[in-house]
Enzyme design. Sequence first.
Site, PDB file in Angstrom:
ATOM      1  N   THR A  76       0.983  -0.828  -0.145  1.00  0.00           N
ATOM      2  CA  THR A  76      -0.026  -0.046   0.116  1.00  0.00           C
ATOM      3  C   THR A  76       0.755   1.210   0.149  1.00  0.00           C
ATOM      4  O   THR A  76       2.065   0.458  -0.142  1.00  0.00           O
ATOM      5  CB  THR A  76      -0.971  -0.201   1.190  1.00  0.00           C
ATOM      6  OG1 THR A  76      -1.572   0.937   0.937  1.00  0.00           O
ATOM      7  CG2 THR A  76      -0.034  -0.047   2.604  1.00  0.00           C
ATOM      8  N   LYS A  80       4.372   2.026  -3.770  1.00  0.00           N
ATOM      9  CA  LYS A  80       3.878   1.193  -5.122  1.00  0.00           C
ATOM     10  C   LYS A  80       5.122   1.588  -5.813  1.00  0.00           C
ATOM     11  O   LYS A  80       5.138   0.584  -6.310  1.00  0.00           O
ATOM     12  CB  LYS A  80       3.125   1.647  -5.031  1.00  0.00           C
ATOM     13  CG  LYS A  80       1.371   0.511  -4.263  1.00  0.00           C
ATOM     14  CD  LYS A  80      -0.030   1.191  -5.143  1.00  0.00           C
ATOM     15  CE  LYS A  80      -1.086   1.026  -4.048  1.00  0.00           C
ATOM     16  NZ  LYS A  80      -2.190   1.425  -4.578  1.00  0.00           N
ATOM     17  N   ASP A 116      -4.833  -3.096  -8.499  1.00  0.00           N
ATOM     18  CA  ASP A 116      -5.543  -1.752  -8.487  1.00  0.00           C
ATOM     19  C   ASP A 116      -6.588  -1.596  -9.895  1.00  0.00           C
ATOM     20  O   ASP A 116      -7.789  -1.832  -9.974  1.00  0.00           O
ATOM     21  CB  ASP A 116      -4.986  -0.726  -8.704  1.00  0.00           C
ATOM     22  CG  ASP A 116      -4.918  -0.806  -7.125  1.00  0.00           C
ATOM     23  OD1 ASP A 116      -5.780  -1.330  -6.219  1.00  0.00           O
ATOM     24  OD2 ASP A 116      -3.207  -0.122  -6.581  1.00  0.00           O
ATOM     25  N   ARG A 164      -6.698  20.590  -9.820  1.00  0.00           N
ATOM     26  CA  ARG A 164      -6.684  21.525  -8.772  1.00  0.00           C
ATOM     27  C   ARG A 164      -5.420  21.919  -9.890  1.00  0.00           C
ATOM     28  O   ARG A 164      -5.552  23.436  -9.696  1.00  0.00           O
ATOM     29  CB  ARG A 164      -5.781  21.549  -7.404  1.00  0.00           C
ATOM     30  CG  ARG A 164      -7.466  20.639  -6.636  1.00  0.00           C
ATOM     31  CD  ARG A 164      -6.775  21.265  -4.585  1.00  0.00           C
ATOM     32  NE  ARG A 164      -7.576  21.069  -4.187  1.00  0.00           N
ATOM     33  CZ  ARG A 164      -8.366  19.354  -3.724  1.00  0.00           C
ATOM     34  NH1 ARG A 164      -7.227  18.463  -4.538  1.00  0.00           N
ATOM     35  NH2 ARG A 164      -8.771  19.335  -2.789  1.00  0.00           N
ATOM     36  N   ARG A 165      -4.790  21.241  -9.955  1.00  0.00           N
ATOM     37  CA  ARG A 165      -2.866  22.263 -11.266  1.00  0.00           C
ATOM     38  C   ARG A 165      -2.780  21.425 -12.026  1.00  0.00           C
ATOM     39  O   ARG A 165      -2.759  20.308 -12.005  1.00  0.00           O
ATOM     40  CB  ARG A 165      -1.995  22.181  -9.586  1.00  0.00           C
ATOM     41  CG  ARG A 165      -1.582  22.854  -8.344  1.00  0.00           C
ATOM     42  CD  ARG A 165      -0.873  22.590  -7.715  1.00  0.00           C
ATOM     43  NE  ARG A 165      -0.123  20.888  -7.957  1.00  0.00           N
ATOM     44  CZ  ARG A 165       0.658  20.516  -8.462  1.00  0.00           C
ATOM     45  NH1 ARG A 165       1.388  21.023  -9.172  1.00  0.00           N
ATOM     46  NH2 ARG A 165       0.811  18.865  -8.177  1.00  0.00           N
ATOM     47  N   TYR A 229     -14.035   4.981   0.732  1.00  0.00           N
ATOM     48  CA  TYR A 229     -15.200   5.069   0.972  1.00  0.00           C
ATOM     49  C   TYR A 229     -15.463   5.323   2.923  1.00  0.00           C
ATOM     50  O   TYR A 229     -16.406   5.143   3.639  1.00  0.00           O
ATOM     51  CB  TYR A 229     -15.275   3.233   0.673  1.00  0.00           C
ATOM     52  CG  TYR A 229     -13.846   1.916   1.617  1.00  0.00           C
ATOM     53  CD1 TYR A 229     -14.270   1.566   2.415  1.00  0.00           C
ATOM     54  CD2 TYR A 229     -12.884   1.572   0.691  1.00  0.00           C
ATOM     55  CE1 TYR A 229     -12.948   0.938   2.618  1.00  0.00           C
ATOM     56  CE2 TYR A 229     -12.446   1.013   0.700  1.00  0.00           C
ATOM     57  CZ  TYR A 229     -11.939   0.545   2.139  1.00  0.00           C
ATOM     58  OH  TYR A 229     -10.720  -0.065   2.628  1.00  0.00           O
TER      59      TYR A 229
END
Length: 299
Positions: A76, A80, A116, A164-165, A229
Amino acid sequence: MAAVVPGASGLRMLTTGIRLEVWGDPISHSRSPELHAAAYRVLGLDWSYGRRRVDEVGFPRALAELGPEFRGLSLTMPLKGAAYAAATSRDPWAEATGAVNTLRIAGDALLGVNTDVGGLVRDLREHGVGDITAARLVGAGATATSALVSLSALGVRDIDIVARRPEAVAPLRTLGDRLGAQVTVAPLDASVHEEVPLTIAALPGGAAVSAAAADALAAAGGTLYDVVYGHWPTALARGWERAGGRAIPGIGMLLHQALLQVRVFVSGDAELPLAEEDAVLAAMRAVIADDHAHSDMGD
């Protein structure tokens, strides 16, 4: 030590003494030990699966010190990228994303896999998402990279990325070009967006999004799939609620990526279904049923 035991599909080999772990920093919140334990009980495998707090600095040494009883690791955040670098071979999803969340250990060989991507694809399909050509992706970090590859695997060719950027989207635009997807970019605070049937939110849990930005995205965003979540409902999910839209938390992605990890640890192949896979998935699903109180999106 090995023993032969009967199973539903005939005799199978039960290997004892095998160890697996999930590593990350932080890691105490991880649901992976429970999910994997449920799977191995169904499969009749006497394997142990623990958790260990490991940061990027300590990762190379911890990996080098593993004993021969270790069959694999789940990784995790923030490991990675380090796991990708350590792998001696990688699956196509790992190569596409530059991220590995699963290491299958066989002597000196380290197979790096990204489950993933497949986990998100499987959960989107389970929720009836498919046959779409356009989607929106909110966020431009590591999780957004896996989400973009997942969208491409679903056949999406027009992807609008909201960040945002906007300058942070450059690597995703390059990845989109390689995958044959047309990537456009919009700022998070835009007041109007083009309509799409699906929005995937790949922001960290608890990320601040203004009500105005969330409402603007919800007005044109179709179904929301938020990879978070544990912090539910997120600011974006609340925008979808206000608009009367459908918002899906990402706990199913956790479930399905873990199932793919079990495949890797059992056979070395994320594409090879398990014996008794329906029963395995049901047991894993029971672990997380009605439990959205944990944040574990890094697994």
